[in-house]
Structure formats: structure tokens, C-alpha cells
Design a protein around this motif. Structure first.
Motif, PDB file in Angstrom:
ATOM      1  N   ASP A   1      -3.262   9.016   1.376  1.00 16.37           N
ATOM      2  CA  ASP A   1      -2.080   9.620   0.759  1.00 16.37           C
ATOM      3  C   ASP A   1      -2.196   9.706  -0.756  1.00 16.37           C
ATOM      4  O   ASP A   1      -3.110   9.137  -1.358  1.00 16.37           O
TER       5      ASP A   1
ATOM      6  N   LYS B   1       5.642  -8.988   4.800  1.00 13.90           N
ATOM      7  CA  LYS B   1       5.173  -8.080   5.850  1.00 13.90           C
ATOM      8  C   LYS B   1       5.446  -8.630   7.253  1.00 13.90           C
ATOM      9  O   LYS B   1       5.164  -7.963   8.246  1.00 13.90           O
TER      10      LYS B   1
ATOM     11  N   HIS C   1       5.853   1.414   7.607  1.00 13.76           N
ATOM     12  CA  HIS C   1       5.142   2.687   7.443  1.00 13.76           C
ATOM     13  C   HIS C   1       3.628   2.494   7.357  1.00 13.76           C
ATOM     14  O   HIS C   1       3.146   1.439   6.938  1.00 13.76           O
TER      15      HIS C   1
ATOM     16  N   GLY D   1       0.173   4.766   5.904  1.00 16.94           N
ATOM     17  CA  GLY D   1       0.057   5.861   4.947  1.00 16.94           C
ATOM     18  C   GLY D   1       1.404   5.914   4.257  1.00 16.94           C
ATOM     19  O   GLY D   1       1.936   4.888   3.818  1.00 16.94           O
ATOM     20  N   PHE D   2       2.000   7.096   4.209  1.00 19.39           N
ATOM     21  CA  PHE D   2       3.391   7.188   3.741  1.00 19.39           C
ATOM     22  C   PHE D   2       4.253   7.769   4.856  1.00 19.39           C
ATOM     23  O   PHE D   2       5.219   8.485   4.609  1.00 19.39           O
TER      24      PHE D   2
ATOM     25  N   GLY E   1      -2.874  -0.278   5.467  1.00 16.59           N
ATOM     26  CA  GLY E   1      -1.945  -1.341   5.089  1.00 16.59           C
ATOM     27  C   GLY E   1      -0.636  -0.997   5.783  1.00 16.59           C
ATOM     28  O   GLY E   1      -0.549  -0.004   6.513  1.00 16.59           O
TER      29      GLY E   1
ATOM     30  N   SER F   1      -1.736  -3.027  -2.940  1.00 16.70           N
ATOM     31  CA  SER F   1      -2.339  -4.303  -3.332  1.00 16.70           C
ATOM     32  C   SER F   1      -3.158  -4.906  -2.189  1.00 16.70           C
ATOM     33  O   SER F   1      -4.108  -5.659  -2.416  1.00 16.70           O
ATOM     34  N   THR F   2      -2.809  -4.554  -0.957  1.00 17.15           N
ATOM     35  CA  THR F   2      -3.445  -5.195   0.198  1.00 17.15           C
ATOM     36  C   THR F   2      -4.973  -5.061   0.227  1.00 17.15           C
ATOM     37  O   THR F   2      -5.662  -6.056   0.449  1.00 17.15           O
TER      38      THR F   2
ATOM     39  N   ARG G   1       6.934  -1.737  -8.525  1.00 15.80           N
ATOM     40  CA  ARG G   1       6.171  -2.744  -9.262  1.00 15.80           C
ATOM     41  C   ARG G   1       4.914  -2.150  -9.899  1.00 15.80           C
ATOM     42  O   ARG G   1       4.398  -2.687 -10.871  1.00 15.80           O
TER      43      ARG G   1
HETATM   44  C1  GLP Z   1       2.028   2.263   0.019  1.00  8.26           C
HETATM   45  C2  GLP Z   1       0.857   2.991   0.644  1.00  8.26           C
HETATM   46  C3  GLP Z   1       0.467   2.380   1.966  1.00  8.26           C
HETATM   47  C4  GLP Z   1       0.365   0.873   1.814  1.00  8.26           C
HETATM   48  C5  GLP Z   1       1.696   0.313   1.436  1.00  8.26           C
HETATM   49  C6  GLP Z   1       1.695  -1.182   1.293  1.00  8.26           C
HETATM   50  O1  GLP Z   1       3.249   2.698   0.467  1.00  8.26           O
HETATM   51  N1  GLP Z   1       1.097   4.362   0.829  1.00  8.26           N
HETATM   52  O2  GLP Z   1      -0.758   2.940   2.399  1.00  8.26           O
HETATM   53  O3  GLP Z   1      -0.082   0.320   3.017  1.00  8.26           O
HETATM   54  O4  GLP Z   1       2.032   0.878   0.178  1.00  8.26           O
HETATM   55  O5  GLP Z   1       1.397  -1.543  -0.022  1.00  8.26           O
HETATM   56  P1  GLP Z   1       0.899  -2.960  -0.464  1.00  8.26           P
HETATM   57  O6  GLP Z   1      -0.467  -3.107   0.085  1.00  8.26           O
HETATM   58  O7  GLP Z   1       0.874  -2.905  -1.968  1.00  8.26           O
HETATM   59  O8  GLP Z   1       1.852  -3.920   0.075  1.00  8.26           O
END
Ligand code: GLP
Length: 262
Positions: A67, A203, A138, A140-141, A132, A38-39, A167
């Protein structure tokens, strides 16, 4: 490391969009590393607007996504392929041949990961990587305790990541794939420039640990302290646990005029 705290996610994303537009204008055939979640959504909206209204040209840009979930077809709405085409690629003039996203349906993960690494190298390397952060730190993953030297490979997600990403899967944890392909931390660190976006109070712990905590594989994003050109673009809630947030604002307010384009 530069920490830029904005009032809200929208103004931080606008800064990120201006930064990316500047990179593309200076180097029309640049290589961008892209993130999902979502970021970066507002950032991608802004880039689409800049393309439509100001003619920001993606025709020579190459992209590599961080990823992808293993086992999801590109047309699956939860796949990162789908996400990227839906939110960005179908709305700009990028050449689909220049788009690279890990193949979640590969029948040979190791061969694919080596190919992905080679392709990044052959493209000349990533000029700017967008990141993000997960609530567990983490990138990426690359989950906690991922090697800082890791390259593109398969990873098993933590329960925390599965729960937080549920979600996007109708809040049904059992639908979230447990395995993914992700660029490694070493791969990310090879990028010439890195832009980390983090928004919201969920976060705040991960952001504080990454910027002000010890460099530790337990918080994968903390390795960014060792990168020469990294900017954290975060909003006030994500900055809530930083000890030196007043200092970061002080620095930003005193940036020299020639460096104030953000
Ligand atoms: C996933 C992705 C990441 C991302 C993270 C945060 O795990 N692999 O690259 O930074 O989610 O997600 P969000 O931006 O929805 O909080």
C-alpha cells in the motif's frame, strides 16, 4: 494456519527472516509482497544483516508493496516509498527496477490500480506475502468491511487507523492522508504463502479475532483462516487473548525435526 508464539518481537522476526531467506535461497527470482509499519522493522534489519554477513542475494528478487498513502511524494519521509528504501532497499542488492510500490501521486488511480494488478500477475504471482495487522484487524489498508474479493484500489482510512498512524506524522492526525491505494484482500489471498507478524498488546484483540473469531469482513484478517499456507508469527503480548495459545505452543514443540527450521 500455523500460529507460532515467540517470547518477543525480536525472536519472532528472526524466525520470519530465516523463513524469507529460505524462500530466496530456494527460488532466487521469487516474488515477495512487503509490508510497512513498525512491525516489520526488525525483520528488515535482519534481512540487511543476512545480506551483508551471509551474502543473501536479492539481485533477482521482485517485490510488491501492499500500500501507499495518496498524495505523498516518494521522497516524503512519511511515504511508504521512503520507508522501504530507508529501511531495506537501499541496504541490499535489489534491482530498483524489480521494486514495485503503489504510486501515491498517480493522477489516475483506477488505471494505476489495474496496472498494479496486471504487473503482479505478469510477475508470476506473489510467492510470499508479509503482512502486519492494524488494531482494527486491517491488512494492507483493507479496513473493516472491505470485500474479501477486493483487488488493488483506493480506500478511505478509518478514524482509528488515522489516529494510530498519526505517530508517524508528529502525532498530528490532520497530517495523515485520509486516502490510500492498497492491494485488495483478494490480491493478498492469491499469494502462495502468507506470513503475518503481530507484536504487542495493542494487537491482542485483532489477533484473537483473526485466528479464533468468525470469518467476517468486519475483521479483514480473519479471511486468512481460508488460506492454505499462512503462518502467524506473534509475540506473547499479541497472543494474550488467544484461547488456544497452549495448544499452539504444544503443536510447535512437537513439530517434526525436518520441519523445525523456523
Ligand atoms: C498500516 C499499514 C499496515 C500495517 C499496519 C500496522 O496501517 N498499512 O500494512 O500492518 O499499519 O502498523 P504497525 O506495524 O506500525 O503496527
Amino acid at each position: 494456519m500455523e500460529v507460532i508464539i515467540s517470547q518477543d518481537a525480536k525472536s519472532a522476526s528472526d524466525k520470519a527472516a530465516r523463513y524469507i531467506a529460505d524462500v530466496i535461497t530456494r527460488k532466487p527470482d521469487c516474488v515477495l509482497g512487503l509490508a510497512t509499519g513498525s512491525t516489520p522493522l526488525h525483520l528488515y534489519n535482519r534481512l540487511v544483516q543476512m545480506h551483508k554477513n551471509d551474502g543473501l542475494d536479492f539481485s533477482k528478487v521482485t517485490t510488491f508493496n501492499l500500500d501507499e498513502y495518496l498524495g505523498l511524494k516518494p521522497e516524503d519521509p512519511q511515504s511508504y516509498h521512503y520507508f522501504m528504501f530507508e529501511n531495506l532497499f537501499s541496504k541490499i542488492n535489489i534491482d530498483p527496477r524489480n521494486v514495485n510500490i503503489p504510486d501515491g501521486m498517480t493522477d489516475n488511480v483506477m488505471t494505476f490500480c489495474n496496472y498494479y494488478e496486471r504487473k503482479i500477475r505478469e510477475s508470476g504471482g506473489i510467492d510470499l506475502q508479509i503482512l502486519g495487522i492494524g488494531t482494527d484487524g486491517h491488512i494492507g489498508f483493507n479496513e473493516p468491511t472491505s470485500s474479501f474479493a477486493s483487488r488493488t484500489r483506493i480506500k478511505t482510512l478509518t478514524r482509528e487507523t488515522i489516529q494510530s498512524n498519526a505517530r508517524f506524522f508528529g502525532n498530528d492526525e490532520s497530517k495523515v492522508p485520509q486516502h490510500v491505494i492498497t492491494m485488495g484482500i483478494g490480491t493478498v489471498m492469491d499469494a502462495a504463502n502468507i506470513l503475518m507478524l503481530a507484536f504487542g498488546k495493542d494487537k491482542a484483540n485483532a489477533v484473537a479475532a483473526s485466528i479464533e473469531g468468525p470469518v467476517s469482513a468486519f475483521t479483514p484478517a480473519s479471511i486468512l483462516q481460508m488460506h492454505r499456507h499462512v503462518k502467524f508469527l506473534i509475540d506473547e503480548p499479541a497472543a494474550a487473548n488467544l484461547k488456544l495459545s497452549d495448544y499452539y505452543k504444544w503443536v510447535y514443540d512437537r513439530k517434526p525435526e525436518w520441519n523445525r527450521w523456523l
